[in-house]
Design an enzyme around this catalytic site. Structure first.
Site, PDB file in Angstrom:
ATOM      1  N   TYR A  33       0.834  -1.200   0.000  1.00 20.56           N
ATOM      2  CA  TYR A  33       0.000   0.000   0.000  1.00 20.56           C
ATOM      3  C   TYR A  33       0.867   1.246   0.000  1.00 20.56           C
ATOM      4  O   TYR A  33       2.080   1.184   0.218  1.00 20.56           O
ATOM      5  CB  TYR A  33      -0.960  -0.003   1.193  1.00 20.56           C
ATOM      6  CG  TYR A  33      -0.328   0.293   2.536  1.00 20.56           C
ATOM      7  CD1 TYR A  33       0.491  -0.635   3.165  1.00 20.56           C
ATOM      8  CD2 TYR A  33      -0.536   1.521   3.177  1.00 20.56           C
ATOM      9  CE1 TYR A  33       1.070  -0.359   4.395  1.00 20.56           C
ATOM     10  CE2 TYR A  33       0.034   1.800   4.401  1.00 20.56           C
ATOM     11  CZ  TYR A  33       0.837   0.864   5.010  1.00 20.56           C
ATOM     12  OH  TYR A  33       1.418   1.143   6.209  1.00 20.56           O
ATOM     13  N   LYS A 149       6.522  -1.957   2.013  1.00 24.10           N
ATOM     14  CA  LYS A 149       5.324  -1.388   2.641  1.00 24.10           C
ATOM     15  C   LYS A 149       4.145  -2.340   2.435  1.00 24.10           C
ATOM     16  O   LYS A 149       3.278  -2.115   1.582  1.00 24.10           O
ATOM     17  CB  LYS A 149       5.047   0.003   2.061  1.00 24.10           C
ATOM     18  CG  LYS A 149       4.118   0.856   2.918  1.00 24.10           C
ATOM     19  CD  LYS A 149       4.212   2.304   2.519  1.00 24.10           C
ATOM     20  CE  LYS A 149       3.153   3.174   3.172  1.00 24.10           C
ATOM     21  NZ  LYS A 149       3.182   3.182   4.623  1.00 24.10           N
ATOM     22  N   GLU A 182      11.656   2.610  14.550  1.00 24.99           N
ATOM     23  CA  GLU A 182      10.758   3.650  14.023  1.00 24.99           C
ATOM     24  C   GLU A 182       9.471   3.600  14.816  1.00 24.99           C
ATOM     25  O   GLU A 182       9.360   2.832  15.771  1.00 24.99           O
ATOM     26  CB  GLU A 182      10.512   3.423  12.522  1.00 24.99           C
ATOM     27  CG  GLU A 182       9.852   2.096  12.211  1.00 24.99           C
ATOM     28  CD  GLU A 182       9.632   1.855  10.715  1.00 24.99           C
ATOM     29  OE1 GLU A 182       9.517   2.831   9.943  1.00 24.99           O
ATOM     30  OE2 GLU A 182       9.563   0.683  10.323  1.00 24.99           O
ATOM     31  N   LEU A 207      10.875   1.391   7.456  1.00 18.84           N
ATOM     32  CA  LEU A 207      10.285   1.814   6.190  1.00 18.84           C
ATOM     33  C   LEU A 207      11.020   3.060   5.697  1.00 18.84           C
ATOM     34  O   LEU A 207      11.245   3.984   6.488  1.00 18.84           O
ATOM     35  CB  LEU A 207       8.801   2.143   6.384  1.00 18.84           C
ATOM     36  CG  LEU A 207       8.102   2.462   5.063  1.00 18.84           C
ATOM     37  CD1 LEU A 207       7.783   1.188   4.306  1.00 18.84           C
ATOM     38  CD2 LEU A 207       6.850   3.278   5.276  1.00 18.84           C
TER      39      LEU A 207
HETATM   40  N1  PMP Z   1       7.207   3.813   9.192  1.00 11.66           N
HETATM   41  C1  PMP Z   1       6.070   3.080   9.176  1.00 11.66           C
HETATM   42  C2  PMP Z   1       6.061   1.735   9.829  1.00 11.66           C
HETATM   43  C3  PMP Z   1       4.914   3.602   8.554  1.00 11.66           C
HETATM   44  O1  PMP Z   1       3.783   2.873   8.529  1.00 11.66           O
HETATM   45  C4  PMP Z   1       4.944   4.895   7.981  1.00 11.66           C
HETATM   46  C5  PMP Z   1       3.728   5.521   7.378  1.00 11.66           C
HETATM   47  N2  PMP Z   1       3.107   4.756   6.425  1.00 11.66           N
HETATM   48  C6  PMP Z   1       6.155   5.606   8.025  1.00 11.66           C
HETATM   49  C7  PMP Z   1       7.255   5.021   8.629  1.00 11.66           C
HETATM   50  C8  PMP Z   1       6.264   6.976   7.408  1.00 11.66           C
HETATM   51  O2  PMP Z   1       6.320   6.877   6.004  1.00 11.66           O
HETATM   52  P1  PMP Z   1       5.841   8.098   5.097  1.00 11.66           P
HETATM   53  O3  PMP Z   1       6.627   9.280   5.514  1.00 11.66           O
HETATM   54  O4  PMP Z   1       6.174   7.659   3.713  1.00 11.66           O
HETATM   55  O5  PMP Z   1       4.379   8.263   5.338  1.00 11.66           O
END
Ligand code: PMP
Length: 285
Positions: A33, A149, A182, A207
């Site tokens: 996603y 993701k 994270e 991620l």
């Molecule tokens: N880490 C994880 C586990 C996430 O789910 C997300 C948000 N989807 C992020 C980091 C942040 O990613 P982004 O800045 O691309 O939204």
């Protein structure tokens, strides 16, 4: 419930939109996603989100269902039909529908594509950004490829629920070495005791956040001292500032970790500056 959802080529009322019980997303979390910020009705960093989606698909060997341009058209149309001005657009692509069996389904099985969009409560997010939010730490119990993701988010769900039950906005996940990987749905940052902006380096254990990448560019443009290195939970407790980044909240100051005040319990200057400058650095289309 989203008012209008795109499902495999059709725009349907949310109440009628659905996928098969044999969908591999439902059966195995066999899907990926993206969440892209919508600002003033326009997409923020679409190119980077589409590039990450492509990478997630290719890592899992899921066929790309349509071109990035065609998907861009669907994202915009879903945003338009749901009258989203400030919020998010969500796209999910699974390996498709097949009789439940672990190995990949026969070649030619069509991936499932779902797109939804919704407004966010911007006033509430701005208020949280002004006040700062609390996070709690939990062990990181996820699999070894969280750089992809995928919709396999059960550990993230459990972590976020733990946070909510403790009155916190986010959970910070901690690895076996005591380092913060994270957040459950965000990347984690601190400003260390010596004033350096720090976030964990990319790897299979986090991620590659799009907001993280743009925030790094923003920090460089602002001339901030910056280091990509792991940091421990202990170091975060003693940090000058802490914050998190994600597409739906951009730069969100963290003023409490496990109940301990960070930076005097108020949002710090670095987080505020990055939040203010962020959209000058981002691509809006
Ligand atoms: N880490 C994880 C586990 C996430 O789910 C997300 C948000 N989807 C992020 C980091 C942040 O990613 P982004 O800045 O691309 O939204």
């Amino acid at each position: 419930m989203p008012r209008i959802a795109y499902v495999n080529g059709r725009y349907l009322p949310g109440t009628e939109a659905g996928v098969s019980i044999e969908d591999r997303g439902f059966q195995f979390a066999d899907g990926v996603y993206e969440v892209c910020e919508v600002r003033g009705g326009r997409l923020v960093d679409e190119g980077r989100h589409m590039a990450r989606l492509d990478r997630s698909l290719s890592e899992l060997r899921i066929a790309r269902p349509m071109s990035a341009a065609a998907l861009g058209t669907v994202l915009r149309e879903t945003v338009r039909r749901n009258r989203v001005r400030d919020g998010i657009v969500y796209v999910q692509i699974t390996r498709g529908v097949a009789r439940r069996d672990f190995p990949f389904p026969p070649a030619g099985t069509r991936p499932t594509v779902v797109v939804t969009a919704r407004n966010n409560d911007i006033a509430r997010i701005e208020q949280m950004a002004a006040e700062g939010v609390a996070v709690v730490s939990v062990p990181d119990i996820r699999w070894g490829r969280v750089d992809i993701k995928t919709v396999g988010l059960l550990p993230n769900v459990l972590a976020k629920q733990t946070a909510r039950e403790q009155g916190a906005r986010e959970a910070w996940l901690v690895d076996a070495k005591g380092c913060v990987t994270e957040g459950a749905s965000s990347n984690a940052w601190i400003v260390s005791a010596d004033g350096t902006l720090v976030t964990r380096p990319l790897g299979p254990d986090i991620l590659p956040g799009i907001t993280r990448a743009v925030a790094i560019e923003t920090a460089k443009a602002l001339g901030l001292a910056f280091a990509e290195r792991p940091f421990t939970l202990e170091e975060a407790y003693g940090a000058r500032e802490a914050f998190m980044t994600s597409a739906s909240q951009i730069v969100m100051p963290v003023t409490r970790i496990d109940g301990r005040p960070i930076g005097g319990g108020r949002p710090g200057p670095t987080a505020k500056a990055l939040r203010r400058a962020y959209h000058q650095q981002a691509e809006i289309s």
